[in-house]
Scaffold this motif. Structure first.
Motif, PDB file in Angstrom:
ATOM      1  N   ASN A  60      20.673 -67.740  -5.101  1.00  0.00           N
ATOM      2  CA  ASN A  60      20.648 -67.313  -6.336  1.00  0.00           C
ATOM      3  C   ASN A  60      19.269 -66.429  -5.931  1.00  0.00           C
ATOM      4  N   GLN A  61      18.574 -66.382  -5.900  1.00  0.00           N
ATOM      5  CA  GLN A  61      17.498 -65.574  -5.451  1.00  0.00           C
ATOM      6  C   GLN A  61      17.680 -64.165  -5.494  1.00  0.00           C
ATOM      7  N   ILE A  62      18.571 -63.992  -4.214  1.00  0.00           N
ATOM      8  CA  ILE A  62      19.404 -62.943  -3.858  1.00  0.00           C
ATOM      9  C   ILE A  62      20.663 -61.987  -4.659  1.00  0.00           C
ATOM     10  N   MET A  63      21.318 -62.963  -4.266  1.00  0.00           N
ATOM     11  CA  MET A  63      22.217 -62.884  -5.317  1.00  0.00           C
ATOM     12  C   MET A  63      22.452 -62.419  -7.374  1.00  0.00           C
ATOM     13  N   SER A  64      21.405 -62.792  -7.489  1.00  0.00           N
ATOM     14  CA  SER A  64      21.697 -63.032  -9.122  1.00  0.00           C
ATOM     15  C   SER A  64      20.792 -61.865  -9.061  1.00  0.00           C
ATOM     16  N   PRO A  65      19.764 -61.495  -9.127  1.00  0.00           N
ATOM     17  CA  PRO A  65      19.558 -59.615  -9.411  1.00  0.00           C
ATOM     18  C   PRO A  65      19.958 -58.007  -8.697  1.00  0.00           C
ATOM     19  N   MET A  66      21.530 -58.869  -7.735  1.00  0.00           N
ATOM     20  CA  MET A  66      22.024 -57.450  -7.132  1.00  0.00           C
ATOM     21  C   MET A  66      23.332 -57.771  -8.628  1.00  0.00           C
ATOM     22  N   LEU A  67      24.065 -58.348  -8.780  1.00  0.00           N
ATOM     23  CA  LEU A  67      24.692 -58.728  -9.381  1.00  0.00           C
ATOM     24  C   LEU A  67      24.578 -58.004 -11.183  1.00  0.00           C
ATOM     25  N   ASP A  68      22.895 -59.450 -11.900  1.00  0.00           N
ATOM     26  CA  ASP A  68      22.493 -57.822 -12.684  1.00  0.00           C
ATOM     27  C   ASP A  68      22.451 -56.654 -12.579  1.00  0.00           C
ATOM     28  N   LYS A  69      22.213 -56.266 -11.521  1.00  0.00           N
ATOM     29  CA  LYS A  69      21.798 -54.700 -11.612  1.00  0.00           C
ATOM     30  C   LYS A  69      23.455 -54.183 -12.011  1.00  0.00           C
ATOM     31  N   TYR A  70      23.886 -54.635 -11.054  1.00  0.00           N
ATOM     32  CA  TYR A  70      25.433 -54.383 -11.123  1.00  0.00           C
ATOM     33  C   TYR A  70      25.953 -53.588 -12.750  1.00  0.00           C
TER      34      TYR A  70
END
Length: 344
Positions: A318-328
């Protein structure tokens, strides 16, 4: 000061041509363009100067500006522009103000005629002012393009990381899509027409893919909150054209045949990419239906396997994926704002 010109004073509209004689997807470098975008590559160009492309048949409301050599097929007009009167990119911005669907003269397939297009009247600024406008708006377009490029990369990185992650999970429990998220179907919104209010836009599959338009239907604003969607919501069309998206066009009412996917237990990226992983299977199931509109049944969600990792493993990912999805999502919303600013 500006002058009012008919389009016929500014451009010569040309028809696209059959691409068979020049198409070579292995060696061709020139994009072959249709109303849906690039459909192949050619060894020669049809036109090599800046041009505004206008749909002739099919998708008639998505104009495009190109400044590179290209070939267009016969469903797409291209324009030879009188650059003594108008800067090509400026003309593109002016034509963005036109609702081409209102000019439709087709019956079964939306269509445009050159005679009708030529009679369009446009208020054209001086060349000096045109340059200033283009310099400003082109910066907005570059930012939109940059965000789109960034999002394409982010999406592919997230998809690859997710698939690699689940392929290498060792400690997990078996579950299914129905257990990790709530799939809320929309309403038959024709039963909820607004009364004495503008209401909310109704989101069907068309709006999922192309956004809200002047033709988008409306519904009451006091419908069930569970079928009201907002920016960032995950949508999954389960009937007709099966597809997914993350919504970015504001508060709206969800029509039937589309699920709003939410979860109180798992992060958005988790249930989004697990649903996406089963999408091809769902499309095959829908294609096998002996009905006019292919679809899946809710029970298919129960049969769609999901691997649930340990809490520690999930938190780490989650620490990897959530920031990327938030930026997306942030980039998608910024592009909507920029498009509105550009087109105002």
């Amino acid at each position: 000061m500006y002058n009012t010109n008919k389009l016929k004073d500014l451009v010569t509209i040309q028809y696209g041509k059959n691409q068979k004689a020049v198409e070579d997807n292995e060696n061709g470098k020139v994009p072959i363009l249709g109303t849906g975008g690039t459909i192949g590559y050619a060894t020669n160009f049809l036109y090599d100067k800046p041009s505004v492309l206008i749909g002739r048949k099919g998708t008639i409301d998505k104009i495009r500006y190109v400044d590179f050599p290209f070939w267009t097929i016969d469903t797409l007009f291209y324009t030879e522009i009188n650059q003594k009167l108008v800067i090509p990119q400026y003309l593109y911005y002016k034509l963005l103000e036109i609702n081409f669907k209102n000019l439709n003269e087709g019956t079964t397939i939306p269509s445009l005629r050159t005679q009708t297009l030529y009679e369009l009247e446009l208020d054209i600024d001086s060349i000096d002012k045109q340059n200033k406008i283009v310099n400003i708006l082109s910066l907005i377009d570059k930012k939109i393009e940059y965000n789109m490029h960034t999002n394409n990369n982010l999406y592919e990185i997230m998809r690859l990381k997710f698939n690699e992650w689940i392929d290498n999970l060792e400690d997990y429990e078996l579950s299914n899509l129905s257990s990790i998220a709530n799939y809320k179907n929309g309403l038959a919104m024709q039963k909820y027409r607004p009364e004495n209010e503008i209401g909310l836009p109704v989101i069907k599959i068309k709006e999922m893919n192309s956004g809200i338009s002047a033709e988008t239907e409306r519904c009451k604003s006091d419908i069930d909150p569970e079928v009201i969607i907002n920016n960032g919501d995950v949508l999954f069309a389960w009937s007709g054209t099966l597809c997914m998206t993350i919504w970015d066009s504001g508060k709206a009412g969800l029509n039937q045949h589309i699920f709003k996917v939410t979860s109180d237990k798992y992060p958005k990226w988790f249930y989004y990419f697990w649903t996406l992983k089963h999408l091809d299977k769902f499309i095959q199931i829908a294609a096998g239906k002996a009905t006019t509109m292919g679809h899946i049944k809710r029970g298919e969600l129960d049969f769609s396997e999901v691997l649930i990792p340990s809490s520690e493993e999930l938190n780490k990912m989650n620490q990897i994926m959530s920031p990327m999805l938030d930026k997306y999502i942030e980039n998608k919303l910024e592009n909507k704002t920029l498009e509105q600013l550009r087109d105002t």
